[in-house]
Scaffold this active site. Sequence first.
Site, PDB file in Angstrom:
ATOM      1  N   CYS A 112       0.866  -1.175   0.000  1.00  0.00           N
ATOM      2  CA  CYS A 112       0.000   0.000   0.000  1.00  0.00           C
ATOM      3  C   CYS A 112       0.900   1.221   0.000  1.00  0.00           C
ATOM      4  O   CYS A 112       1.782   1.341   0.866  1.00  0.00           O
ATOM      5  CB  CYS A 112      -0.895  -0.006   1.246  1.00  0.00           C
ATOM      6  SG  CYS A 112      -1.799   1.532   1.545  1.00  0.00           S
ATOM      7  N   CYS A 152      -1.310   2.972  -7.200  1.00  0.00           N
ATOM      8  CA  CYS A 152      -2.120   2.444  -6.102  1.00  0.00           C
ATOM      9  C   CYS A 152      -2.321   0.970  -6.401  1.00  0.00           C
ATOM     10  O   CYS A 152      -2.687   0.607  -7.526  1.00  0.00           O
ATOM     11  CB  CYS A 152      -3.465   3.168  -6.016  1.00  0.00           C
ATOM     12  SG  CYS A 152      -4.660   2.411  -4.873  1.00  0.00           S
TER      13      CYS A 152
END
Length: 263
Positions: free
Chosen positions: A76, A183
């Site tokens: 992440c 992302c």
Amino acid sequence: MRIALIDSGIGMLSTAAALRAARPDADLYLSMDPDHMPWGPRTPEEVIGRALAGARAATRAVAEDGGRLDAVVVPCNTASVHGLDALRAEYEPGVPVIGTVPAIKPAAAAGTPIAVWSTEATTRSAYQRGLVETFASNLEVTPVACIGLAEAVESADPRRIADAVDYAAELTPPEVRGVVLGCTHYDLVGQRISEALGGRAALFTAADAVAAQTLRRIGTAEPPSARAGRVRVLASGRPAELPAAALNYPAGRSLLDGARADR
């Protein structure tokens, strides 16, 4: 081999699937945080707290299985930006902690215009600007804030995904030949992104590189055993199954055979 992956939701799936492909004998502990997601709008202090809570929950699960954690992976970008120092202070040098960095360096290597697709917060961040200045200062780089795309992927709603992808594709100049998926949620809809771009741009993701770095940091020279690794899922520290949305993506389905609730 026991590896914990820490993220707010199913954005971790592409990295988990890459680890599963490379080491099918590894036990994966997927520590998600549905009670507090998304992490992007939270303060750095909150993100640090959530990342630590997820890692500690995975550590307890490993101990309950009678083992020892071999690595903590943070698939992440938000959690990597804010939480790596705290995680490394708690776990290293005994347990390596591996973060995720958008693949701007390999995307820039071709020397052609690139775009960086990321969340609104990451697009505005000094972190992303620093990566661009370091690895692509001589190139035309277009930052694209993908409004709602991570949330759409998390929901697995095809209409929401299509709308969010098409919106970002419209902001991507036609001369772009490389798109960095900044992302990890975006990895799960890579094919849809390629289609929206008309196949004109290569996509650059971090999942395979993070998986490879994790195995290097663990340092095992032994080949995979015949044993099939398990996948244990935690939801804000609680025993859980793979989220239903995860099964809408090939990366999620690839983990299904090894998954069980952490009971």
